[in-house]
Motif scaffolding. Structure first.
Motif, PDB file in Angstrom:
ATOM      1  N   TYR A 241       1.642  18.741 -20.179  1.00 12.27           N
ATOM      2  CA  TYR A 241       0.318  19.008 -19.906  1.00 12.27           C
ATOM      3  C   TYR A 241      -0.586  18.057 -20.542  1.00 12.27           C
ATOM      4  CZ  TYR A 241      -4.516  21.302 -19.544  1.00 12.27           C
ATOM      5  OH  TYR A 241      -5.786  21.538 -19.362  1.00 12.27           O
ATOM      6  N   TYR A 242      -1.509  17.194 -20.319  1.00  6.62           N
ATOM      7  CA  TYR A 242      -2.550  16.587 -20.844  1.00  6.62           C
ATOM      8  C   TYR A 242      -3.852  16.810 -20.210  1.00  6.62           C
ATOM      9  CZ  TYR A 242       0.905  14.014 -23.203  1.00  6.62           C
ATOM     10  OH  TYR A 242       2.074  13.290 -23.859  1.00  6.62           O
ATOM     11  N   SER A 297      -2.111  19.099 -15.065  1.00  8.52           N
ATOM     12  CA  SER A 297      -2.937  17.868 -15.604  1.00  8.52           C
ATOM     13  C   SER A 297      -3.706  17.215 -14.456  1.00  8.52           C
ATOM     14  CB  SER A 297      -1.729  17.041 -16.200  1.00  8.52           C
ATOM     15  OG  SER A 297      -1.071  17.690 -17.250  1.00  8.52           O
TER      16      SER A 297
END
Length: 341
Positions: A241-242, A297
């Motif tokens: 996850y970003y 994301s």
């Protein structure tokens, strides 16, 4: 979408020595897709050049013309090209790509969108050997829909992170876990940088927003307009996850560490090796590696896009991929990106 920030993150944010020094609590963030930047006049609206203004597509063969028995080349290299390390195209470009960070040259991101499969090509990363969850290219071609580009080589049908469906809240429901997407972040020195109008649809409005007052005749066009490109395989796994994909290419660990820089053009399926783009030469900086990214994301990025002042809803799905540019129309100035110290 609901996100929880654990105490380990709170420790880093508040500068505590360890998570144990933080209160035993979590912070829940709620992202409401109905919330948008307050309305206001858009200085960028309609700044995309009109048909006939000199930016219409043209026959690729016109790049080469015979003048007094000498072949002359129009400086209009095309994208997406082969970005494998060591590759060079055949077209002699007079302009040079920016090999440093765009922000160091006054460029800001003015849009984000993505393509189904990779428009660029990198041996062993996104090429003919790549695979995905379905024979989507064949199905879409039969239905007359979006053309798919190259796929990454990460897909593993026996691993649930590549096959477990994701409940899309903000991106278009045609998005697919396990599939390859090439994300583009157009950047411009003429954008409404640092204002609520920075992100625009179509991206041309963002690129041309203030060109009338900010174009620098002492600089090459390729040093004033550029695109970042990064290729991902989507997984249903929040370990990847970003939260800020809308801002630009991910630079973290091996993400964004091996980047090709070259001059090219705009892409998309209205261009090919027969029909070329006149929006050239501009800088392209493309990550040569394919990376895993969580579906969450992408969904967060779509939520951020929906929250912008300008309506970006037509960029919430994957666009078609241009066929790989023939070396005849690819620039001969491929270089390596140099990261800021």
């Amino acid at each position: 979408m609901k996100l929880s920030i654990a105490t380990t993150v709170l420790a880093a944010v508040f500068g505590s020595a360890s998570a144990a020094d933080c209160p035993d609590a979590t912070v829940d963030l709620y992202l409401d897709s109905d919330l948008k930047v307050r309305d206001g006049p858009n200085p960028c609206e309609g700044t995309k050049p009109a048909p006939g203004a000199g930016f219409d597509n043209f026959p690729c063969g016109d790049i080469y013309t015979m003048v007094n028995d000498v072949i002359e080349m129009r400086d209009a290299p095309q994208a997406g090209a082969n970005v494998t390390a060591g590759y060079q195209g055949d077209l002699q470009s007079q302009q040079t790509p920016l090999t440093g960070a765009y922000y160091q040259h006054g460029l800001c991101p003015v849009n984000v969108h993505w393509h189904l499969g990779a428009e660029h090509y990198s041996v062993g990363e996104f090429d003919e050997t790549g695979a995905g969850p379905t024979d989507i290219h064949h199905r879409r071609r039969l239905a007359g829909k979006t053309r798919q580009g190259f796929q990454c080589t990460h897909y593993d049908g026996s691993d649930p992170k590549f096959t477990t469906p994701y409940d899309w809240k903000h991106c278009d429901s045609t998005m697919e876990v396990g599939q390859t997407y090439e994300v583009h972040w157009p950047h411009s020195a003429f954008g409404a940088c640092g204002t609520p109008d920075q992100y625009q649809y179509p991206f041309y409005d963002g690129v041309f927003c203030h060109i009338g007052t900010r174009y620098n005749t002492d600089k090459q066009l390729s040093h004033q307009v550029g695109v970042q490109g990064q290729i991902f395989t989507i997984v249903n796994d929040d370990d990847y996850y970003y939260p800020d994909m809308i801002r630009g290419m991910i630079i973290d660990g091996d993400y964004g560490q091996d980047i090709a820089a070259y001059t090219g053009s705009t892409t998309g399926t209205t261009r090919s090796n027969t029909v070329c783009s006149a929006y050239s030469p501009i800088t392209w900086q493309v990550d040569r590696k394919c990376h895993l990214i969580s579906a969450s994301s992408f969904d967060k990025m779509c939520a951020d896009m929906k929250a912008q002042r300008d309506d970006m809803s037509d960029d919430l799905y994957a666009h078609g991929a241009r066929e790989l540019v023939n070396s005849t129309y690819a620039g001969d100035n491929h270089a390596d990106y140099v990261a800021p110290p």
